[in-house]
Design a protein around this motif. Structure first.
Motif, mmCIF file in Angstrom:
data_model
loop_
_atom_site.group_PDB
_atom_site.id
_atom_site.type_symbol
_atom_site.label_atom_id
_atom_site.label_comp_id
_atom_site.label_asym_id
_atom_site.label_seq_id
_atom_site.Cartn_x
_atom_site.Cartn_y
_atom_site.Cartn_z
ATOM 1 N N UNK A 102 0.834 -1.208 0.000
ATOM 2 C CA UNK A 102 0.000 0.000 0.000
ATOM 3 C C UNK A 102 0.867 1.256 0.000
ATOM 4 N N UNK A 103 1.924 1.260 0.795
ATOM 5 C CA UNK A 103 2.838 2.410 0.825
ATOM 6 C C UNK A 103 3.517 2.577 -0.524
ATOM 7 N N UNK A 104 3.924 1.472 -1.127
ATOM 8 C CA UNK A 104 4.550 1.532 -2.448
ATOM 9 C C UNK A 104 3.621 2.122 -3.488
ATOM 10 N N UNK A 105 2.385 1.690 -3.496
ATOM 11 C CA UNK A 105 1.397 2.245 -4.454
ATOM 12 C C UNK A 105 1.213 3.741 -4.233
ATOM 13 N N UNK A 106 1.134 4.128 -2.970
ATOM 14 C CA UNK A 106 0.971 5.554 -2.650
ATOM 15 C C UNK A 106 2.166 6.366 -3.164
ATOM 16 N N UNK A 107 3.381 5.861 -2.935
ATOM 17 C CA UNK A 107 4.581 6.585 -3.348
ATOM 18 C C UNK A 107 4.767 6.601 -4.865
ATOM 19 N N UNK A 108 4.124 5.693 -5.561
ATOM 20 C CA UNK A 108 4.216 5.640 -7.025
ATOM 21 C C UNK A 108 3.129 6.458 -7.716
ATOM 22 N N UNK A 109 2.160 6.942 -6.974
ATOM 23 C CA UNK A 109 0.984 7.572 -7.571
ATOM 24 C C UNK A 109 1.323 8.743 -8.498
ATOM 25 N N UNK A 110 2.232 9.608 -8.111
ATOM 26 C CA UNK A 110 2.577 10.765 -8.944
ATOM 27 C C UNK A 110 3.233 10.327 -10.251
ATOM 28 N N UNK A 111 4.099 9.322 -10.174
ATOM 29 C CA UNK A 111 4.764 8.814 -11.379
ATOM 30 C C UNK A 111 3.738 8.155 -12.304
ATOM 31 N N UNK A 112 2.837 7.366 -11.741
ATOM 32 C CA UNK A 112 1.793 6.716 -12.531
ATOM 33 C C UNK A 112 0.928 7.776 -13.213
ATOM 34 N N UNK A 113 0.588 8.829 -12.491
ATOM 35 C CA UNK A 113 -0.235 9.896 -13.077
ATOM 36 C C UNK A 113 0.462 10.557 -14.265
ATOM 37 N N UNK A 114 1.766 10.813 -14.144
ATOM 38 C CA UNK A 114 2.518 11.404 -15.259
ATOM 39 C C UNK A 114 2.505 10.501 -16.488
ATOM 40 N N UNK A 115 2.750 9.225 -16.271
ATOM 41 C CA UNK A 115 2.828 8.275 -17.380
ATOM 42 C C UNK A 115 1.451 8.081 -18.019
ATOM 43 N N UNK A 116 0.417 7.977 -17.198
ATOM 44 C CA UNK A 116 -0.931 7.831 -17.742
ATOM 45 C C UNK A 116 -1.340 9.059 -18.542
ATOM 46 N N UNK A 117 -1.009 10.247 -18.046
ATOM 47 C CA UNK A 117 -1.341 11.480 -18.767
ATOM 48 C C UNK A 117 -0.643 11.536 -20.121
ATOM 49 N N UNK A 118 0.534 10.942 -20.212
ATOM 50 C CA UNK A 118 1.286 10.930 -21.467
ATOM 51 C C UNK A 118 0.805 9.822 -22.407
ATOM 52 N N UNK A 119 -0.019 8.908 -21.907
ATOM 53 C CA UNK A 119 -0.531 7.825 -22.728
ATOM 54 C C UNK A 119 0.519 6.811 -23.131
ATOM 55 N N UNK A 120 1.491 6.619 -22.268
ATOM 56 C CA UNK A 120 2.616 5.720 -22.543
ATOM 57 C C UNK A 120 2.347 4.362 -21.889
ATOM 58 N N UNK A 121 2.690 3.263 -22.580
ATOM 59 C CA UNK A 121 2.506 1.953 -21.943
ATOM 60 C C UNK A 121 3.435 1.793 -20.738
ATOM 61 N N UNK A 122 2.886 1.231 -19.664
ATOM 62 C CA UNK A 122 3.692 1.082 -18.452
ATOM 63 C C UNK A 122 3.207 -0.102 -17.633
#
Length: 161
Positions: free
Chosen positions: A62-82
């Motif tokens: 859960x902590x890992x997911x929370x700490x990754x949230x900003x990075x995931x948001x950037x990648x999703x906004x760019x429409x890049x596969x991840x």
């Protein structure tokens, strides 16, 4: 298609590495799948004894997911596969394992850019990865806020340089 592991820990330094990867894909034409990897330090004996292994593992994920949230948001906004990966262990060694297990071709990591004796005294995950990684490592130096102010006001319409 290339697979690039980007070490993500919730810091602005890690987001610099994500932005670098996205910029290479956008402007450089790089085609890749980004693997956002986060490593949690292993729990202490006391934590395991008082809370139980399952509860500690669940909290770590859960902590890992929370700490990754900003990075995931950037990648999703760019429409890049991840993809995302969360693991427990010593950071550098676990990232090397992640590179190998995920079949990554490169590794990006953000860093403060400390050099010389100061960097050696403090130790550095990025330095360890440069030595231990089986794939090329790109260390993305954190932008100095003073550097950002030098070009301020040159492009008033908000467009790109």
């Amino acid at each position: 298609m290339l697979r690039i592991l980007i070490a993500v820990d919730g810091s602005e330094l890690a987001l610099d590495a994500v932005r670098h990867g996205l910029e290479l894909m956008r402007r450089g034409g790089l085609q890749a799948t980004l693997v956002l990897g986060h490593v949690q330090e292993e729990a202490s004996f006391i934590e395991l004894a008082t809370q139980g292994a399952d509860a500690v593992a669940e909290a770590s994920v859960a902590a890992g997911r929370h700490l990754m949230a900003s990075a995931v948001a950037l990648v999703e906004a760019a429409g890049v596969p991840y993809e995302t990966e969360i693991a427990l262990g010593p950071v550098a060694a676990t990232l090397v394992d992640m590179v190998e297990n995920c079949g990554c071709d490169a590794l990006f990591i953000g860093a403060r850019g400390l050099g010389g004796l100061r960097g050696a005294w403090l130790g550095s995950v990025s330095q360890a990865l440069v030595h231990q990684s089986p794939v090329p490592v790109t260390v993305v130096k954190h932008a100095d806020p003073d550097d950002d102010n030098e070009g301020a006001g040159e492009d008033e319409d908000g467009g790109e340089d």
